[in-house]
Scaffold this active site. Structure first.
Site, PDB file in Angstrom:
ATOM      1  CB  CYS A 175      15.077   6.420  12.690  1.00 26.54           C
ATOM      2  SG  CYS A 175      13.625   6.028  13.668  1.00 26.54           S
TER       3      CYS A 175
ATOM      4  CG  HIS B   5      15.422  10.422  12.185  1.00 26.94           C
ATOM      5  ND1 HIS B   5      14.385   9.962  11.403  1.00 26.94           N
ATOM      6  CD2 HIS B   5      15.124  10.049  13.466  1.00 26.94           C
ATOM      7  CE1 HIS B   5      13.500   9.355  12.170  1.00 26.94           C
ATOM      8  NE2 HIS B   5      13.923   9.397  13.423  1.00 26.94           N
TER       9      HIS B   5
ATOM     10  CG  ASN C  57      10.268   9.572  13.814  1.00 24.28           C
ATOM     11  OD1 ASN C  57      10.626   8.936  12.819  1.00 24.28           O
ATOM     12  ND2 ASN C  57      10.888   9.491  14.975  1.00 24.28           N
TER      13      ASN C  57
HETATM   14  O1  UT7 Z   1      13.053   7.948  15.775  1.00 26.38           O
HETATM   15  C1  UT7 Z   1      12.719   7.847  17.120  1.00 26.38           C
HETATM   16  C2  UT7 Z   1      13.398   8.873  17.829  1.00 26.38           C
HETATM   17  N1  UT7 Z   1      12.674   9.325  18.988  1.00 26.38           N
HETATM   18  C3  UT7 Z   1      12.844  10.565  19.399  1.00 26.38           C
HETATM   19  O2  UT7 Z   1      13.559  11.335  18.806  1.00 26.38           O
HETATM   20  C4  UT7 Z   1      12.153  10.994  20.669  1.00 26.38           C
HETATM   21  C5  UT7 Z   1      13.044  11.880  21.474  1.00 26.38           C
HETATM   22  N2  UT7 Z   1      12.333  12.449  22.606  1.00 26.38           N
HETATM   23  C6  UT7 Z   1      11.476  13.489  22.436  1.00 26.38           C
HETATM   24  O3  UT7 Z   1      11.281  13.964  21.344  1.00 26.38           O
HETATM   25  C7  UT7 Z   1      10.814  14.045  23.671  1.00 26.38           C
HETATM   26  O4  UT7 Z   1      11.386  13.466  24.813  1.00 26.38           O
HETATM   27  C8  UT7 Z   1       9.272  13.856  23.677  1.00 26.38           C
HETATM   28  C9  UT7 Z   1       8.617  14.701  22.605  1.00 26.38           C
HETATM   29  C10 UT7 Z   1       8.934  12.386  23.490  1.00 26.38           C
HETATM   30  C11 UT7 Z   1       8.731  14.288  25.031  1.00 26.38           C
HETATM   31  O5  UT7 Z   1       9.088  15.652  25.257  1.00 26.38           O
HETATM   32  P1  UT7 Z   1       9.614  16.125  26.671  1.00 26.38           P
HETATM   33  O6  UT7 Z   1       9.864  17.581  26.579  1.00 26.38           O
HETATM   34  O7  UT7 Z   1      10.785  15.235  27.027  1.00 26.38           O
HETATM   35  O8  UT7 Z   1       8.368  15.886  27.588  1.00 26.38           O
HETATM   36  P2  UT7 Z   1       8.254  14.979  28.901  1.00 26.38           P
HETATM   37  O9  UT7 Z   1       8.274  13.536  28.542  1.00 26.38           O
HETATM   38  O10 UT7 Z   1       9.264  15.456  29.899  1.00 26.38           O
HETATM   39  O11 UT7 Z   1       6.831  15.367  29.419  1.00 26.38           O
HETATM   40  C12 UT7 Z   1       6.564  16.666  29.960  1.00 26.38           C
HETATM   41  C13 UT7 Z   1       5.119  16.720  30.357  1.00 26.38           C
HETATM   42  C14 UT7 Z   1       4.701  15.536  31.243  1.00 26.38           C
HETATM   43  O12 UT7 Z   1       3.753  16.009  32.171  1.00 26.38           O
HETATM   44  P3  UT7 Z   1       4.181  16.307  33.688  1.00 26.38           P
HETATM   45  O13 UT7 Z   1       4.744  15.020  34.223  1.00 26.38           O
HETATM   46  O14 UT7 Z   1       5.238  17.386  33.599  1.00 26.38           O
HETATM   47  O15 UT7 Z   1       2.913  16.734  34.323  1.00 26.38           O
HETATM   48  C15 UT7 Z   1       4.020  14.623  30.271  1.00 26.38           C
HETATM   49  O16 UT7 Z   1       3.084  13.781  30.897  1.00 26.38           O
HETATM   50  O17 UT7 Z   1       4.298  16.666  29.202  1.00 26.38           O
HETATM   51  C16 UT7 Z   1       3.341  15.616  29.365  1.00 26.38           C
HETATM   52  N3  UT7 Z   1       3.048  15.068  28.046  1.00 26.38           N
HETATM   53  C17 UT7 Z   1       2.057  15.530  27.261  1.00 26.38           C
HETATM   54  N4  UT7 Z   1       1.165  16.505  27.431  1.00 26.38           N
HETATM   55  C18 UT7 Z   1       0.281  16.726  26.426  1.00 26.38           C
HETATM   56  C19 UT7 Z   1       3.674  14.056  27.413  1.00 26.38           C
HETATM   57  N5  UT7 Z   1       3.106  13.850  26.215  1.00 26.38           N
HETATM   58  C20 UT7 Z   1       2.098  14.736  26.098  1.00 26.38           C
HETATM   59  C21 UT7 Z   1       1.169  15.027  25.083  1.00 26.38           C
HETATM   60  N6  UT7 Z   1       0.294  16.012  25.283  1.00 26.38           N
HETATM   61  N7  UT7 Z   1       1.124  14.319  23.920  1.00 26.38           N
END
Ligand code: UT7
Length: 329
Positions: free
Chosen positions: A111, A256, A286
């Site tokens: 990216c 980005h 993204n």
């Molecule tokens: O160019 C590439 C660069 N990449 C990035 O910049 C990614 C950087 N990371 C992020 O943007 C975030 O970490 C994410 C958006 C990927 C995830 O957000 P988060 O606030 O870190 O969520 P999490 O992974 O801690 O998940 C929280 C909850 C989980 O459920 P439980 O375990 O708390 O029950 C996930 O299973 O949200 C759940 N979850 C979802 N729920 C509904 C994860 N994805 C989804 C979804 N819809 N799509």
């Protein structure tokens, strides 16, 4: 020495994928995606190869520049989703646009690719007086590499392309490129290479998780998030320190486009109001290396970024890479 962006162009596929569309195949909802990422919809390449999207963006950039394709001396393409391992996307585009005098190569800094490519272009222009114009093309068809069963990853990405024609100038310019390879396994997609049956087999742990769908994008979101909120401010501050400018000298930041929360945190860390950040992730998601030039292109088109303004392009991505460019548009 600096660079001048003579022309800029973009292309996004027609097909839109809204947050609600994902409900058909994963357990998710619009509210979660919008509040955790800021994304509402993204584009998806169906029939378009990545090189084709890049070609369309390149043609617009060249048209705006008022130059002939045969005046381009170098083409640098950036992509993590090339249609071919070889030839390079840049050679395909060179032929398609008739840039017969252009040396051509691809650059993969994920990216951060556009930032890396722009800085590479400036260095070529600085050292080769016979080179007049460089074409940079960033094109990504990420949907072909996503695991549409992985809800934490597939909702983040979109497809699209953007391109710019640059020439040397004496405008303000600074750059900073960096990488931290210790984070390589937090965001990756394997190539589809398979050893032939006659090859010697041996257990080998390369540090990257092996899954059945092995060429799909795998991400440890939390690790990348933590890296990103420090990398974006650092990319600006390191580039700014080289030429003694400050955040207050900047008219706009083009970061980005990964996650609105990352952009907001970076803005807060830099002490810059959020309305100085160009944001397009709400409608494109993204798009990896295409995200910064797509955002810049849109900001120029809608009159937000105007000639003479000072802008900072700041990126981060797989690698893990990061980098910043400070320049005058
Ligand atoms: O160019 C590439 C660069 N990449 C990035 O910049 C990614 C950087 N990371 C992020 O943007 C975030 O970490 C994410 C958006 C990927 C995830 O957000 P988060 O606030 O870190 O969520 P999490 O992974 O801690 O998940 C929280 C909850 C989980 O459920 P439980 O375990 O708390 O029950 C996930 O299973 O949200 C759940 N979850 C979802 N729920 C509904 C994860 N994805 C989804 C979804 N819809 N799509």
């Amino acid at each position: 020495m600096g660079i001048n962006i003579l022309g800029i162009g973009s292309y996004v596929p027609e097909q839109k994928l809204t947050n609600d569309d994902f409900k058909k195949f994963i357990d998710t909802n619009d509210e979660w995606i919008r509040t955790r990422t800021g994304i509402t919809e993204r584009r998806m390449a169906g029939w378009e190869p990545a090189w084709y999207m890049g070609k369309q963006a390149a043609l617009e950039a060249i048209g705006q520049s008022g130059i002939n394709p045969d005046e381009i001396g170098l083409i640098i393409c950036t992509s993590v989703t090339s249609d071919f391992l070889t030839p390079s996307m840049s050679c395909i585009i060179q032929n398609e646009i008739g840039a017969k005098n252009a040396a051509s190569f691809d650059l993969n800094a994920a990216c951060s690719g556009f930032v890396y490519a722009l800085d590479t272009a400036s260095r070529f222009l600085d050292t080769d007086p016979s080179l007049k114009y460089v074409l940079i093309v960033a094109s990504e068809a990420l949907s072909r590499f996503l695991d549409f069963e992985d809800r934490t990853t597939c909702i983040l990405f979109g497809d699209g392309a953007a391109a710019a024609v640059v020439e040397r100038s004496d405008k303000m310019y600074s750059s900073y490129l960096a990488a931290d390879g210790s984070g390589a396994s937090s965001l990756y997609a394997r190539s589809l290479s398979v050893a032939p049956e006659i090859a010697v087999e041996k257990e080998f742990d390369d540090g990257f998780e092996v899954k059945d769908n092995m060429h799909r994008l795998i991400q440890d979101g939390k690790t990348v998030y933590k890296f990103a909120v420090n990398a974006l401010p650092a990319a600006f501050e390191q580039a700014a320190a080289k030429i003694g400018v400050s955040k207050d000298d900047m008219d706009f930041f083009i970061p980005h486009q990964a996650n609105m929360r990352i952009i907001e945190t970076a803005a807060k860390k830099l002490g810059v109001p959020i309305d100085k950040f160009v944001v397009t992730l709400d409608h494109y998601g993204n798009t990896s290396s295409a995200s910064i030039p797509l955002a810049l292109c849109e900001a120029i088109r809608n009159g937000t970024v105007k000639k003479g303004m000072k802008i900072a392009l700041i990126g981060f991505g797989a690698g893990l890479t990061y980098g910043g460019i400070i320049m005058e548009y």
